[in-house]
Design an enzyme around this catalytic site. Structure first.
Site, PDB file in Angstrom:
ATOM      1  N   GLU A  61     -14.275  49.863 -31.465  1.00 21.55           N
ATOM      2  CA  GLU A  61     -15.820  49.400 -30.917  1.00 21.55           C
ATOM      3  C   GLU A  61     -16.396  50.623 -31.269  1.00 21.55           C
ATOM      4  O   GLU A  61     -16.425  51.494 -30.605  1.00 21.55           O
ATOM      5  CB  GLU A  61     -15.865  48.629 -29.903  1.00 21.55           C
ATOM      6  CG  GLU A  61     -17.227  48.285 -29.571  1.00 21.55           C
ATOM      7  CD  GLU A  61     -17.497  47.035 -28.549  1.00 21.55           C
ATOM      8  OE1 GLU A  61     -18.753  47.089 -28.149  1.00 21.55           O
ATOM      9  OE2 GLU A  61     -16.649  46.451 -28.099  1.00 21.55           O
ATOM     10  N   ASP A 135     -28.451  50.976 -32.608  1.00 30.36           N
ATOM     11  CA  ASP A 135     -29.876  51.605 -32.505  1.00 30.36           C
ATOM     12  C   ASP A 135     -30.620  51.271 -34.089  1.00 30.36           C
ATOM     13  O   ASP A 135     -30.004  51.838 -35.037  1.00 30.36           O
ATOM     14  CB  ASP A 135     -30.126  52.903 -32.219  1.00 30.36           C
ATOM     15  CG  ASP A 135     -31.211  53.339 -31.744  1.00 30.36           C
ATOM     16  OD1 ASP A 135     -32.369  52.855 -32.558  1.00 30.36           O
ATOM     17  OD2 ASP A 135     -31.439  54.332 -31.185  1.00 30.36           O
TER      18      ASP A 135
END
Length: 247
Positions: A61, A135
């Site tokens: 991840e 982001d």
């Protein structure tokens, strides 16, 4: 280039620290993190060696945020080793708390830029990867900082096993279009969607994150994208990787 002549990576993440840590959180950093952290090095690293012999495969991840998704996946799949990358210290502490509370022995943490770790992994060593709510760097001048880009996808495809799944989530419409454009253009990834519901509805085996819940509460609609790492022969053939009937 830096002073040694090595290429310097442009940061794809924002700040590294948030609110001041409580004493109990600082204790986790001092005591538990050294037990589960991956040691920094430029040497090659087989991720399977980070776990015990009972580990069937390794998942990765990238940017685990508060660690809710990673901890849930690790708890649900005890025979899978889960490597989490997150440079944000407060996120690392949050995951450490969940590791302690759930007694998760199959989690390892890289508290830095994921790209440096991926570069150390051998070919076809990761069976599943997650990039959840990265982001979006919405300003045009910051688009170069977006994680999902051709060079990064090349590096990620190299370490994924044939048939491995890449899961990507975002609640930013522009970043969704950006990601789809680059992923569907890449000959080593095939979009798994067959209908709109396949990317509009979070699959049952895809645990939610704190950020996702905030996005939904704010009226933003997340997209849940699933891609398959196509076998080498399919990638070489140049067959179109895009899915059908996704409108």
């Amino acid at each position: 280039m830096d002073e040694s002549g090595a290429e310097r990576l442009i940061h794809t993440y924002g700040r590294r620290r948030g609110r001041r840590l409580r004493e109990s959180q600082r204790t986790l950093l001092e005591t538990l993190l050294p037990q589960v952290a991956i040691v920094g090095s430029s040497e090659p690293l087989d991720p399977r060696t980070l776990f015990g012999p009972e580990t069937d495969q390794v998942w990765l991840e990238i940017g685990f945020g508060g660690g809710e998704h990673l901890a849930a996946q690790a708890a649900a799949h005890p025979n899978v080793g889960v490597v989490g990358c997150e440079p944000f210290v407060n996120g690392v502490v949050s995951l450490l708390g969940q590791i302690k509370a759930r007694q998760l022995g199959n989690v390892r943490i890289w508290p830095s830029d994921a790209r440096a770790l991926i570069a150390r992994f051998p070919d076809a060593s990761i069976a599943r990867a997650f990039i959840l709510f990265p982001d979006p760097w919405p300003k045009s001048r910051h688009h170069k900082r977006r994680l999902i880009a051709p060079l990064f996808l090349d590096a990620l495809a190299r370490v994924l096993t044939p048939g491995a799944e890449l899961r990507v989530a975002t609640d930013d419409a522009d970043y969704l279009a950006w990601s789809l454009e680059r992923l569907t253009a890449h000959n080593k990834f095939r979009w798994c969607a067959r209908s709109a519901a396949d990317w509009r509805v979070r699959p049952a085996d895809w645990p939610p994150t704190r950020y996702e819940q905030k996005a939904v509460a704010a009226g933003r609609r997340p997209a849940y994208l699933r891609f398959m790492r196509v076998p080498a022969e399919a990638a070489a053939s140049g067959r179109a990787p895009a899915a059908e009937n996704v409108a």
